[in-house]
Design a protein around this motif. Structure first.
Motif: not given
Length: 599
Positions: A42, A83-85, A171, A173, A179, A183
């Motif tokens: 994150s 927040t996480t790709s 992050l 976003p 951000d 993300s």
């Protein structure tokens, strides 16, 4: 950092890693299995940076050319956390990866953070290197592309951290655009239909802005009007396709671009297209200014971008056409970035006689006057710019319209000064450089001061090319606010020029002074504040805000070139002539400008 050098650094890294990229790792027992989103984490830095991990995803895109080859994988469903790709790049160096889009693969590799331009404070790209993989299935449906749009991109570009790195922050976003893009790193994205705000360049890239409220220039670009007006909706479009990249101009519309969101040195977050869609023309045309009347003095400034005789004849012809047809053959043209007679060959040549005679002949052939010129050869390799090129400022002038009388024999190291003659200010040397030994001009072009006469009056011109922004951190830097280290030298340069203007006005309070050139800084910068100093008016400030730009960089329309005048010059017409910055067929990356003065 020079673009070629950055690519060279990546090539070196590829050479070191390519041999290992496809070799199966010997001990997968120590490669713990994580989801892609867990690996991404994150923040901007993976919590597993430096560790060998195993993960599974669907191949969504492949880069099969260049020194940064590899493929992107994305989780079929994702973790649902903003927040996480859900995607990551698998780096294979100079080796084309042996996989196919739509394959479900299990990859084991070392998590690393690659900084495309560490010298200029870039963010990192989280990737898997020294990787091996197995194919689980083929022909899988790709994850749906996330639409990057006005409603999804925050208006605020980035958080700040007193100039420090923002890497450790969780992050946000929905709050910060940088951000938001982070993300989505590596994920399939689309921009739908968006206005083009940066024309197609030589690297098959263009810029769009997905936020209509940020398309603010009079001709369809996004104005960079303050250090906090970064225009958060800008997205660079590149390509992973072998098909021809579309030629686009500012004001056009790009529709249907879909691909993966990459992060590169030049431009930052970039949609690497797997589908490019189409471009609809906005009909933008190159501008022409009005011709000066018999009683008007026309003065222009034009950065001709490293002009030298090794350039194609078409560049000389295009410059000549622009000067004659778009600028209407100004009486005086202050040129920046005129190189010596053999360009970047570093053999001690400093004369630019061939460069200038070639340009003057081209202007005459285009129907313009046969200009005379005045300039001073620089000391070899002492003025910055391309090594061996010896760029300098030059005045072209139409001797049928203006008077010029050479005075003295100034060299590159001779300091000009101001005297009086018959109660009027006069330059000791005509032309002569301003304070060339001052440390403000270290590895930078020295200003060139010259006197001309028109309509019975004397005009003092100071042609400038201040030090470049090359050392500054980019807007998308991990360091926020970005360091602008080059600004220190430019503010000093501006103060030196302002002091010289003061000396002219001290000798003659109503002297006609014109300070012009590529100042490599913005109208709202400390540089311009120092240069104006209460005695000069910056003519860019007199234009409507929507017209205040001379250069387009990373999709931002901004001001780098300026014309300033003393208070005695009150009757004038001023025009930035947009013939380059918004177009893919640029003769220079700068737009020229012209002022027509009625004495």
């Amino acid at each position: 950092m020079d673009r070629t050098l950055a690519l060279g650094a990546r090539t070196l890294a590829a050479g070191l890693l390519a041999s290992a990229a496809l070799i199966a790792l010997p001990a997968n027992a120590h490669a713990a299995t994580y989801t892609i989103s867990a690996i991404q984490g994150s923040t901007r830095i993976s919590p597993y940076n430096g560790s060998t991990v195993t993960t599974t995803g669907i191949v969504t895109a492949i880069r099969s050319t260049g020194s940064s080859r590899g493929f992107w994988i994305q989780s079929a469903s994702g973790d649902g956390v903003a927040t996480t790709s859900d995607a990551i790049f698998v780096y294979t160096g100079s080796t084309t990866p042996s996989t196919t889009v739509g394959n479900s693969v299990t990859v084991t590799g070392k998590v690393s953070e690659y900084y495309p331009d560490s010298d200029n404070g870039s963010q990192s790209l989280t990737e898997l290197s020294s990787a091996s993989w197995t194919t689980n299935s083929t022909g899988n449906t790709l994850p749906s592309a996330v639409t990057i749009s006005d409603s999804t991109v925050p208006a605020t570009y980035t958080r700040t951290n007193s100039g420090g790195s923002i890497n450790s922050f969780t992050l946000a976003p929905t709050t910060y655009a940088l951000d938001y893009y982070e993300s989505l790193e590596g994920m399939r994205v689309s921009v739908g239909s968006a206005p083009v705000v940066g024309a197609t360049n030589d690297y098959d890239e263009l810029w769009v802005n997905v936020k209509p409220s940020q398309v603010t220039s009079a001709r369809g670009g996004s104005l960079y009007s303050s250090y906090t007006s970064q225009n958060s909706g800008r997205v660079q479009i590149g390509t992973l396709l072998s098909s021809t990249f579309p030629t686009a101009t500012v004001g056009d519309t790009l529709s249907g671009a879909t691909g993966v969101l990459d992060y590169i040195a030049y431009g930052g977050y970039t949609l690497q297209a797997t589908t490019l869609g189409s471009v609809t023309s906005g009909g933008l045309a190159k501008e022409s200014t009005s011709a000066q009347s018999t009683g008007q003095l026309s003065v222009a400034t034009y950065n001709v971008e490293n002009l030298d005789p090794t350039d194609a004849s078409s560049k000389f012809s295009a410059l000549a056409s622009g000067i004659v047809n778009n600028l209407k053959s100004p009486d005086i043209v202050a040129l920046e970035e005129v190189q010596d007679n053999n360009g970047a060959t570093d053999d001690g040549t400093v004369s630019a006689s061939t460069t200038l005679s070639t340009l003057i002949s081209a202007i005459s052939a285009a129907g313009g006057p046969t200009y005379s010129y005045t300039q001073i050869n620089p000391t070899n390799d002492a003025d910055g710019g391309e090594t061996g090129g010896n760029i300098r400022q030059v005045y072209l002038y139409n001797s049928a319209r203006v008077g010029f009388t050479s005075r003295g024999s100034a060299t590159a190291t001779t300091a000009n000064s101001v005297t009086t003659s018959s109660g009027l200010a006069q330059l000791t040397y005509n032309p002569g450089r301003i304070a060339p030994s001052n440390s403000a001009w270290s590895d930078s072009r020295k200003p060139l001061a010259a006197e001309f006469t028109f309509g019975g009056e004397k005009f003092f011109l100071i042609a400038n090319h201040f030090v470049s922004k090359g050392a500054d951190y980019s807007l998308h830097s991990q360091y926020q606010a970005p360091t602008r280290s080059s600004e220190t030298q430019r503010t000093s340069q501006a103060s030196v020029v302002n002091s010289f203007v003061d000396s002219i006005l001290a000798a003659q309070s109503d002297a006609n002074v014109i300070v012009l050139g590529d100042l490599n800084d913005y109208q709202f910068s400390t540089t311009l504040t120092n240069l104006k100093g209460g005695v000069l008016t910056n003519l860019i400030d007199t234009l409507p805000a929507s017209q205040q730009y001379t250069y387009v960089y990373d999709g931002n329309s901004q001001v780098l070139d300026h014309t300033l005048v003393s208070s005695s010059i009150t009757a004038y017409d001023y025009d930035v002539v947009h013939i380059n910055s918004e177009f893919s067929d640029q003769t220079s990356d700068h737009d020229p400008q012209v002022v027509r003065i009625t004495p």
